[in-house]
Motif scaffolding. Structure first.
Motif, PDB file in Angstrom:
ATOM      1  N   LYS A  40      -4.797   1.449  23.323  1.00 22.76           N
ATOM      2  CA  LYS A  40      -3.771   1.110  22.455  1.00 22.76           C
ATOM      3  C   LYS A  40      -3.156  -0.072  22.921  1.00 22.76           C
ATOM      4  N   VAL A  41      -2.701  -0.849  22.054  1.00 26.18           N
ATOM      5  CA  VAL A  41      -1.933  -2.218  22.438  1.00 26.18           C
ATOM      6  C   VAL A  41      -0.783  -2.495  21.390  1.00 26.18           C
ATOM      7  N   GLY A  42       0.465  -2.808  21.943  1.00 23.66           N
ATOM      8  CA  GLY A  42       1.412  -3.381  21.223  1.00 23.66           C
ATOM      9  C   GLY A  42       1.932  -4.682  21.846  1.00 23.66           C
ATOM     10  N   ILE A  43       2.275  -5.679  21.127  1.00 23.82           N
ATOM     11  CA  ILE A  43       2.843  -6.806  21.582  1.00 23.82           C
ATOM     12  C   ILE A  43       3.935  -7.352  20.647  1.00 23.82           C
ATOM     13  N   VAL A  44       5.110  -7.890  21.250  1.00 23.42           N
ATOM     14  CA  VAL A  44       6.124  -8.444  20.841  1.00 23.42           C
ATOM     15  C   VAL A  44       6.548  -9.534  21.110  1.00 23.42           C
ATOM     16  N   ARG A  45       6.450 -10.650  20.339  1.00 32.98           N
ATOM     17  CA  ARG A  45       6.996 -12.151  20.716  1.00 32.98           C
ATOM     18  C   ARG A  45       8.409 -12.171  20.380  1.00 32.98           C
ATOM     19  N   TYR A  46       9.207 -12.973  21.150  1.00 32.62           N
ATOM     20  CA  TYR A  46      10.507 -13.277  21.051  1.00 32.62           C
ATOM     21  C   TYR A  46      11.188 -14.212  21.841  1.00 32.62           C
ATOM     22  N   ASP A  47      12.379 -14.575  21.257  1.00 33.02           N
ATOM     23  CA  ASP A  47      12.893 -15.798  21.986  1.00 33.02           C
ATOM     24  C   ASP A  47      14.195 -15.042  22.802  1.00 33.02           C
ATOM     25  N   ALA A  48      13.793 -15.269  24.204  1.00 33.17           N
ATOM     26  CA  ALA A  48      14.913 -14.428  25.168  1.00 33.17           C
ATOM     27  C   ALA A  48      16.255 -14.905  25.048  1.00 33.17           C
ATOM     28  N   SER A  92       8.685 -15.794  25.044  1.00 29.57           N
ATOM     29  CA  SER A  92       9.033 -14.563  25.776  1.00 29.57           C
ATOM     30  C   SER A  92       8.080 -13.496  25.137  1.00 29.57           C
ATOM     31  N   PHE A  93       7.428 -12.312  25.700  1.00 30.67           N
ATOM     32  CA  PHE A  93       6.787 -11.250  24.976  1.00 30.67           C
ATOM     33  C   PHE A  93       6.821 -10.306  25.784  1.00 30.67           C
ATOM     34  N   SER A  94       6.891  -9.086  25.099  1.00 33.30           N
ATOM     35  CA  SER A  94       6.449  -7.529  25.768  1.00 33.30           C
ATOM     36  C   SER A  94       5.169  -7.223  25.342  1.00 33.30           C
ATOM     37  N   LEU A  95       4.347  -6.694  26.119  1.00 27.79           N
ATOM     38  CA  LEU A  95       3.010  -6.205  25.762  1.00 27.79           C
ATOM     39  C   LEU A  95       2.779  -4.744  26.429  1.00 27.79           C
ATOM     40  N   ASN A 113       6.552  -7.343  30.452  1.00 26.26           N
ATOM     41  CA  ASN A 113       7.506  -8.036  29.983  1.00 26.26           C
ATOM     42  C   ASN A 113       7.626  -9.369  30.376  1.00 26.26           C
ATOM     43  N   SER A 114       7.367 -10.633  29.895  1.00 33.77           N
ATOM     44  CA  SER A 114       7.398 -12.060  30.239  1.00 33.77           C
ATOM     45  C   SER A 114       8.559 -12.686  29.750  1.00 33.77           C
ATOM     46  N   VAL A 115       9.607 -13.128  30.376  1.00 31.12           N
ATOM     47  CA  VAL A 115      10.802 -13.918  29.709  1.00 31.12           C
ATOM     48  C   VAL A 115      10.602 -15.311  30.379  1.00 31.12           C
ATOM     49  N   ALA A 124       7.191  -2.836  21.209  1.00 32.79           N
ATOM     50  CA  ALA A 124       5.810  -2.930  21.764  1.00 32.79           C
ATOM     51  C   ALA A 124       5.260  -1.439  22.220  1.00 32.79           C
ATOM     52  N   LEU A 125       6.076  -0.633  22.795  1.00 31.90           N
ATOM     53  CA  LEU A 125       5.554   0.619  22.949  1.00 31.90           C
ATOM     54  C   LEU A 125       5.202   1.378  21.726  1.00 31.90           C
TER      55      LEU A 125
END
Length: 171
Positions: free
Chosen positions: A98-106, A115-118, A131-133, A162-163
């Motif tokens: 199971k995978v969830g990913i959200v890209r965002y501008d921190a 930035s992203f949360s995987l 979580n990569s900021v 993402a979760l």
């Protein structure tokens, strides 16, 4: 005609026309049964002739032996395949499914969504969130362990999304 014999047997009171009609009906019923049975025998004989077409006893026996051997091979193959499938399922339980990913501008200042949360989870919803900021100063990466779909450390908004994506519970 001598009716003494008929009287001695106890059939003297029977009208012979009824007896004749009854016997004719019984003969007719037996004739129908014979015709039905003859049709069944004819069908069975056709099937037998088709089965035995071009074969003698030895070749028929060898063909049957080949079929038994093939059946044994197939049975063994099915057993091996079942074992392999069980092993694969066991291995898959622990792999990330199971995978969830959200890209965002921190920091809303860089002009890009770097930035992203995987979230990566297995079948039991165990795994982690990465979580990569990204900022002007650099890139910072954090991980949070997930057990049974829960995290002991508080999750940020993007991490929660993402979760939820990974678990299929996003709103």
């Amino acid at each position: 005609m001598n009716y003494d014999l008929i009287n001695q047997l106890g059939f003297g009171y029977i009208d012979f026309s009824y007896l004749f009609i009854g016997l004719a009906a019984a003969i007719l019923i037996l004739l129908i049964i014979i015709l039905v049975q003859a049709g069944s025998i004819r069908k069975l004989n056709k099937k037998y002739q088709k089965f035995m077409l071009g074969k003698d006893g030895k070749s028929l026996e060898s063909n049957m032996m080949k079929l038994f051997e093939e059946q044994a091979i197939l049975k063994e193959t099915v057993t091996v395949n079942k074992k392999d499938i069980r092993e694969l399922f066991k291995k898959l339980e622990g792999s990330f499914q199971k995978v969830g990913i959200v890209r965002y501008d921190a920091y809303q200042q860089m002009g890009g969504m770097l930035s992203f949360s995987l979230a990566l989870l297995d079948e039991k919803n165990d795994g982690f969130i990465l979580n990569s900021v990204h900022s002007i100063d650099g890139c910072y990466t954090y991980t949070k362990e997930i057990k049974n779909g829960k995290c002991k450390i508080e999750l940020g908004n993007e991490e929660k999304v993402a979760l939820d994506q990974a678990m299929g519970t996003e709103e």
